[in-house]
Scaffold this active site. Structure first.
Site, short mmCIF file in Angstrom:
data_model
loop_
_atom_site.label_atom_id
_atom_site.label_comp_id
_atom_site.label_asym_id
_atom_site.label_seq_id
_atom_site.Cartn_x
_atom_site.Cartn_y
_atom_site.Cartn_z
N SER A 1 3.64 31.94 35.28
CA SER A 1 3.41 31.65 33.87
C SER A 1 3.74 30.18 33.69
O SER A 1 4.85 29.74 34.02
CB SER A 1 4.31 32.53 33.00
N GLU A 2 2.78 29.40 33.19
CA GLU A 2 2.95 27.94 33.26
C GLU A 2 4.05 27.40 32.35
O GLU A 2 4.42 26.23 32.45
CB GLU A 2 1.62 27.22 33.02
N ASN A 3 4.59 28.24 31.45
CA ASN A 3 5.74 27.78 30.68
C ASN A 3 7.03 27.80 31.50
O ASN A 3 8.09 27.42 30.99
CB ASN A 3 5.90 28.60 29.39
#
Lengths: 247, 214
Positions: free
Chosen positions: B46-48
């Site tokens: 998840s790119e966060n």
């Protein structure tokens, strides 16, 4: 001049407003940590709202929602320009943008993170494939190396960075929790002044030195925040007995 | 008969391999996570700032400090790790993620992708999509084959502003699957949805593509 009780005890300040005293001013640039509403410095944002400083350039991945996060500063027209990667959840943002009251510079999310990292690390700029051949590359220097096109992006710093951590000590060493880390540690490095708000303020020695995410050198002021709201933007759950990824 | 959203997701899941690190975009791509074969080790990024995304939490166990890139509450797994946004995009840009599955508005025959901006509509931003398509080793786009008005979305050239130029490796639509052997080659039609003909797919595309139907 702040009164004695309002001044900092070393880096520690009693309230978000006290920590911003003498620093917040009209027209300044502010980096604000968080991803959506996760890991945002909610007390420092609220204090900026109270102080009423205007004409701000705010660097933040997102722009909050209508009544929360940076949405509060948009509603009070304190923000003149945003540098962000995605601002989808804010109707007031959309209204001000369409009325020409607000400027926006979109950066790809990874380019935004790297520009901030570069700014904090004293790097003028870097070449990235991200955005090559798109609108993002327009007006920027590009280089072709081994058949690949690379776009020059420049480092970003700000007059002030406001970040949120889970725990911090009196030296300003910070530890984040889960995905609330996001942009906070990189922004902490790129503020000319960085103010951190923490859920737990602990004494020096209580944090394991090997586990510190942001060393205190990057943090000039620290505030113990109380009564966090910490809203969840999209509350998604699954039923008991369902082991799937999506409920 | 055209494939459903779930069938598109299931088809994309066939591209997973054991040990893959995968980033799934918002919308139909998120559903791909439901079809990872049992026993296969795939870690979702998840790119966060998380690797090893777990399922949605049980009611009452939501944690405001634990969300995915769609800002949805999720859970962690024993294998999970957390990191900053700059480390996250270092992973993405540095080619450490094996596969990215994204939605699309238009794909061109050269593999250009447009999925972030519609002229005349308020622009919400590209988020991490431009970094994903520029950095992830393999990019799969899932989309409807035609727009609501029936116009082709697999085109000779994209008309909408690009997310990335020449970045798409595989296109899965509700009618067909297209792939190409490398980013200098054109696409080949490799599969059709049940009852769909090659002639129909060509009639609903302005892109040129080869055929490698088995």
């Amino acid at each position: 001049m702040a009164t004695a009780s309002q001044a900092g005890d070393g880096k520690v300040f009693p309230t978000a407003a006290a920590a911003l005293a003498g620093i917040a001013r009209d027209g300044m640039s502010i980096m604000s940590g968080g991803f959506g509403l996760c890991g945002i410095p909610e007390h420092l944002i609220a204090a900026l709202r109270e102080l009423g400083v205007k004409g701000l350039t705010v660097i933040s991945n997102n722009a909050g929602v209508d009544e929360l996060g940076l949405g509060l500063l948009l509603k009070s027209h304190q923000i003149a320009k945003m540098i962000s990667s995605y601002v989808g959840e804010n109707k007031e943002f959309e209204r001000q943008y369409l009325q020409g009251e607000l400027a926006i510079e979109f950066n790809p999310q990874g380019t935004l993170a790297e520009r901030i990292r570069a700014g904090g690390a004293g790097i003028y700029g870097f070449y990235t494939r991200t955005g090559a051949g798109t609108k993002v590359a327009e007006g920027k220097e590009t280089r072709v190396v081994d058949g690949e096109t690379w776009v020059l992006e420049t480092g970003l710093t700000a007059d002030l960075a406001i970040v949120k951590a889970w725990k911090g000590d009196r030296e300003g060493n910070l530890v984040y929790r889960k995905t609330a880390r996001n942009f906070n540690p990189v922004m902490a490095t790129a503020g000319r002044v960085t103010i951190a708000e923490v859920e737990q303020l602990v004494e020096i020695g209580e944090l394991e030195p090997d586990m510190i995410h942001t060393p205190g050198i990057f943090v000039q002021r620290i505030v113990h925040g109380m009564n966090y709201r910490k809203p969840i933007e999209q509350r998604t759950v699954r039923k008991r007995g369902n082991h799937g990824v999506v409920a | 008969m055209a494939w459903s959203r779930e069938q598109l997701a299931e088809r994309a899941a066939h591209e997973m391999q054991d040990g893959f690190y995968v980033n799934l975009g918002i919308g139909i791509p998120t559903l791909v996570g439901n079809y990872i074969p049992a026993g296969m080790k795939v870690l979702l990024q998840s790119e966060n700032g998380m690797l090893g995304m777990g399922p949605f939490p049980y009611e009452g166990e939501e944690d405001a400090d634990l969300v995915n890139a769609g800002k949805q509450s999720i859970t962690e797994l024993p294998i999970s790790s957390y990191f900053s946004s700059s480390d996250s995009f270092g992973m993405i840009r540095g080619g450490h993620i094996n596969l990215s599955v994204l939605g699309g508005m238009e794909v061109s025959e050269r593999g250009d992708l447009a999925n972030w901006m519609v002229p005349g509509k308020v622009v919400k931003g590209m988020g991490g999509a431009m970094d994903l398509v520029a950095g992830v080793r393999r990019v799969i786009v899932l989309m409807e084959h035609v727009a609501r008005d029936g116009s082709p979305k697999f085109k000779a050239a994209c008309e909408l502003p690009l997310t990335g130029a020449g970045v798409v490796d595989m296109l899965i639509t509700d009618l067909a699957v297209f792939s190409r052997k490398d980013r200098h080659s054109g696409f080949d039609l490799i599969e059709l949805a049940p009852g769909v003909t090659e002639a129909e797919v060509r009639a609903k595309s302005t892109a040129k593509f080869g055929s490698a139907l088995s």
